[in-house]
Design a protein around this motif. Sequence first.
Motif, PDB file in Angstrom:
ATOM      1  N   MET A   1      17.734   7.923  -3.054  1.00 42.18           N
ATOM      2  CA  MET A   1      18.929   7.914  -2.189  1.00 42.18           C
ATOM      3  C   MET A   1      20.141   8.438  -2.956  1.00 42.18           C
ATOM      4  N   ASN A   2      20.214   8.097  -4.236  1.00 43.93           N
ATOM      5  CA  ASN A   2      21.314   8.631  -5.049  1.00 43.93           C
ATOM      6  C   ASN A   2      21.222  10.148  -5.167  1.00 43.93           C
ATOM      7  N   LYS A   3      19.990  10.642  -5.299  1.00 41.82           N
ATOM      8  CA  LYS A   3      19.796  12.092  -5.394  1.00 41.82           C
ATOM      9  C   LYS A   3      20.209  12.794  -4.103  1.00 41.82           C
ATOM     10  N   MET A   4      19.800  12.219  -2.990  1.00 42.93           N
ATOM     11  CA  MET A   4      20.151  12.826  -1.697  1.00 42.93           C
ATOM     12  C   MET A   4      21.663  12.825  -1.508  1.00 42.93           C
ATOM     13  N   LYS A   5      22.290  11.730  -1.961  1.00 45.91           N
ATOM     14  CA  LYS A   5      23.736  11.608  -1.797  1.00 45.91           C
ATOM     15  C   LYS A   5      24.477  12.674  -2.622  1.00 45.91           C
ATOM     16  N   SER A   6      23.925  12.966  -3.798  1.00 47.65           N
ATOM     17  CA  SER A   6      24.595  13.953  -4.657  1.00 47.65           C
ATOM     18  C   SER A   6      24.107  15.371  -4.406  1.00 47.65           C
ATOM     19  N   GLY A   7      23.213  15.526  -3.405  1.00 43.90           N
ATOM     20  CA  GLY A   7      22.766  16.871  -3.030  1.00 43.90           C
ATOM     21  C   GLY A   7      21.663  17.417  -3.912  1.00 43.90           C
ATOM     22  N   GLU A   8      21.064  16.559  -4.763  1.00 43.68           N
ATOM     23  CA  GLU A   8      19.979  17.028  -5.637  1.00 43.68           C
ATOM     24  C   GLU A   8      18.666  17.148  -4.855  1.00 43.68           C
ATOM     25  N   LYS A   9      17.747  17.922  -5.435  1.00 45.54           N
ATOM     26  CA  LYS A   9      16.454  18.127  -4.788  1.00 45.54           C
ATOM     27  C   LYS A   9      15.638  16.837  -4.852  1.00 45.54           C
ATOM     28  N   VAL A  10      14.974  16.492  -3.751  1.00 44.81           N
ATOM     29  CA  VAL A  10      14.197  15.258  -3.682  1.00 44.81           C
ATOM     30  C   VAL A  10      12.711  15.564  -3.818  1.00 44.81           C
ATOM     31  N   ASN A  11      12.028  14.762  -4.640  1.00 42.42           N
ATOM     32  CA  ASN A  11      10.590  14.958  -4.841  1.00 42.42           C
ATOM     33  C   ASN A  11       9.807  14.208  -3.759  1.00 42.42           C
ATOM     34  N   VAL A  12       9.468  14.927  -2.676  1.00 41.54           N
ATOM     35  CA  VAL A  12       8.785  14.305  -1.544  1.00 41.54           C
ATOM     36  C   VAL A  12       7.373  13.862  -1.945  1.00 41.54           C
ATOM     37  N   LYS A  13       6.736  14.652  -2.839  1.00 40.98           N
ATOM     38  CA  LYS A  13       5.368  14.294  -3.255  1.00 40.98           C
ATOM     39  C   LYS A  13       5.354  12.944  -3.956  1.00 40.98           C
ATOM     40  N   LYS A  14       6.380  12.703  -4.783  1.00 41.50           N
ATOM     41  CA  LYS A  14       6.432  11.420  -5.497  1.00 41.50           C
ATOM     42  C   LYS A  14       6.656  10.282  -4.497  1.00 41.50           C
ATOM     43  N   ALA A  15       7.513  10.546  -3.499  1.00 41.69           N
ATOM     44  CA  ALA A  15       7.754   9.526  -2.459  1.00 41.69           C
ATOM     45  C   ALA A  15       6.448   9.185  -1.763  1.00 41.69           C
ATOM     46  N   LYS A  16       5.637  10.226  -1.534  1.00 48.44           N
ATOM     47  CA  LYS A  16       4.358  10.008  -0.854  1.00 48.44           C
ATOM     48  C   LYS A  16       3.423   9.161  -1.719  1.00 48.44           C
ATOM     49  N   ARG A  17       3.433   9.401  -3.028  1.00 49.64           N
ATOM     50  CA  ARG A  17       2.571   8.618  -3.924  1.00 49.64           C
ATOM     51  C   ARG A  17       2.982   7.142  -3.924  1.00 49.64           C
ATOM     52  N   VAL A  18       4.313   6.908  -3.914  1.00 49.57           N
ATOM     53  CA  VAL A  18       4.821   5.524  -3.884  1.00 49.57           C
ATOM     54  C   VAL A  18       4.342   4.818  -2.609  1.00 49.57           C
ATOM     55  N   VAL A  19       4.462   5.522  -1.476  1.00 47.60           N
ATOM     56  CA  VAL A  19       4.063   4.919  -0.204  1.00 47.60           C
ATOM     57  C   VAL A  19       2.542   4.732  -0.161  1.00 47.60           C
ATOM     58  N   GLU A  20       1.789   5.691  -0.700  1.00 48.02           N
ATOM     59  CA  GLU A  20       0.319   5.559  -0.706  1.00 48.02           C
ATOM     60  C   GLU A  20      -0.114   4.308  -1.474  1.00 48.02           C
ATOM     61  N   SER A  21       0.607   4.005  -2.576  1.00 46.94           N
ATOM     62  CA  SER A  21       0.283   2.787  -3.347  1.00 46.94           C
ATOM     63  C   SER A  21       0.508   1.553  -2.481  1.00 46.94           C
ATOM     64  N   MET A  22       1.606   1.563  -1.720  1.00 46.56           N
ATOM     65  CA  MET A  22       1.887   0.409  -0.855  1.00 46.56           C
ATOM     66  C   MET A  22       0.819   0.297   0.237  1.00 46.56           C
ATOM     67  N   VAL A  23       0.434   1.434   0.817  1.00 44.77           N
ATOM     68  CA  VAL A  23      -0.590   1.411   1.872  1.00 44.77           C
ATOM     69  C   VAL A  23      -1.895   0.854   1.306  1.00 44.77           C
ATOM     70  N   ASP A  24      -2.292   1.312   0.119  1.00 38.17           N
ATOM     71  CA  ASP A  24      -3.528   0.811  -0.496  1.00 38.17           C
ATOM     72  C   ASP A  24      -3.485  -0.702  -0.652  1.00 38.17           C
ATOM     73  N   GLN A  25      -2.342  -1.212  -1.115  1.00 43.85           N
ATOM     74  CA  GLN A  25      -2.266  -2.654  -1.350  1.00 43.85           C
ATOM     75  C   GLN A  25      -2.133  -3.446  -0.061  1.00 43.85           C
ATOM     76  N   ILE A  26      -1.552  -2.846   0.963  1.00 45.41           N
ATOM     77  CA  ILE A  26      -1.508  -3.537   2.255  1.00 45.41           C
ATOM     78  C   ILE A  26      -2.930  -3.652   2.814  1.00 45.41           C
ATOM     79  N   LEU A  27      -3.729  -2.594   2.623  1.00 41.99           N
ATOM     80  CA  LEU A  27      -5.105  -2.649   3.109  1.00 41.99           C
ATOM     81  C   LEU A  27      -5.926  -3.683   2.336  1.00 41.99           C
TER      82      LEU A  27
END
Length: 467
Positions: A175-201
Motif C-alpha cells: 500500500m505504501n508503494k502504491m501510494k508513492s506511485g512505485e511499481k507493485v509486484n502482483v506476483k508476490k501478492a499472489k504468492r502471499v494469498v496462495e499461502s493463505m488459501v493453502d492454510q485455509i484449506l
Amino acid sequence: MDSKQERELHKHSKELINQLSVVLRTSQIHDANNVALVSSISRIVAMLNTFIEQERIITLELRGEFFYINEYRIRYSMEYLLNFDFLVREFKKRELGSVVFKDQIKSEDIKIFIRAFIAASFSQEPFSVLEEKLADVRSIGIGRLQKVVEEDSYDVRKMVKKTYFNAVSFTHGIMNKMKSGEKVNVKKAKRVVESMVDQILEEEQMLLGMTAIKDYDEYTYHHSVNVSILSVALGQRLGLNRKMLTELGMVALFHDVGKMEIPNEVLNKPTNFTDDEWKIIRKHPVWGLKAVLKLKKFDDLTIKSAIVAFEHHMNFDLSGYPKIRKPLELELHSRIVSLADQYDAMTSARVYSRTPMSPDKALSIMMERAGTQLDPLLFKFFTNMVGVYPIGTLVMLDTKELGLVCESNQIFPVRPRVMIIVDSKGNRIRGTTVDLTEKNEREVFLRSISKTMDPNKYKINLAEYLL
C-alpha cells in the motif's frame, strides 16, 4: 472397466460417502435409538454390503481434500458438497486417513464405529481412541491420516502465525508503494494469498482465529488481510476451487486501497466524522477503482479487483455508496467482500470507534441487514462458517467458568470449543480447551454457555490467548 461401469462406480461411491456423512452428522444430534439414525444406519449397511458383493473390499481413503474409494478419486458435486466438506473435516480432526469395510457389515458394527468416532473427538489422541474402540470389530479397519504424521515435525500454529503476519507486513509495504506511485509486484501478492488459501484449506479454524486478533495501530493492514481470509473461507464454503479462491483472496486484499487517498487528519481523526468528512470517506471506492486501474498489468484479475474496490460499499439493495444512475447486479466477489468487510470492521477497534463490538453482537446486527444491505443467502453461509459464537467470543459457562471460543462447531453452532481462562472460583488460568458437545455417562452436557460477556469490560486481551 468401461465407461458405464466407471459411471456406476462413481455414482455409488458418491452416495456412499454422502450417506456416511449423514449418519455421522445425525449421530451427533440424536442417540443410537433415534428413528432417523436407525434408518440412516440401515441404509448405509445395505449400501456397503451391496458394494462389498461387487468389489469384495471397500477402502475409503482421504488424500488431501479428496476421498478415494478403492483408489478411485470421487469428484465432488454441489448436491453433496456440504456433507463431503463435513466428512473431510471430521476425518482430519480424528487423524483418520482410511476406513476399510469387508465381509458382511452389520448394523451393530456401524454403531460401534459411530460411538468410537464420537468418543475420539474428545481425546487428545483421537486416532488411538478409534483404534482401541474398533479393535474387536473384524469387518472395519482404519488407517492413520498420513499428513498428520508428517505434521508432527513442525508447529502448525507457528506456521499459521507466520503466514498471517507475513501477509500483514506485505500489505503494509504494497500500500505504501502504491501510494508513492512505485511499481507493485502482483506476483508476490499472489504468492502471499496462495499461502493463505493453502492454510485455509488445511487449517481453516486456526487462520480464522487469527482474524480475531485486532491491531488498533495497524488497523488498515490487518483489516485488509482479515477481509481476505474471511472472504476465502466463505468462498471455500461456496465450493470455489483453489484458483478461484486465490482470485477472491486477491481482490479482497485490495478492496480498501482507495483509503490511501483519504487525508491522514481525516482517516486518523479520534472523534466522530463531520458530514463533510463523511463525504471524503465515501469517495474511497472511486479512488480505489482508479488506483487499481493504474497498475501496469491490465488483465482479468485487475478488472475484478477494480470492480470490488468500487462496489464493496454498494449494499445488496444498492442503498450504500457510491450512488449509480442505473441499477446493476453486484458481482459475487463484491457481495462476499462486503460481508467480510462489515463483520471485521464492526469487531475491530478503529480510530473513531475505540471499543470493538463483540462478534455475536456484530452478527445480530448483520442478521437484521440480511436481505436488504447484505446478500441473505451468502449471510447464511457466513454464519454457518463463523458460528453463532464466533472465534474470540467471551462466554460465561453454566459451571461459572469464563472461556474464549476458539473453534466453532458446524453441526452444533451453539456448542463450540472453548478455552477456559477463568475457573469457577474466579482465578485467572490458562486452562484446557473443552468441547461443549461432551456429555457425561447420563447423556447430559458437561458444560453449556449461559451468556456472552464483553472482553473490554474485563480488560481481556484476546491476543494473549489466541496467538
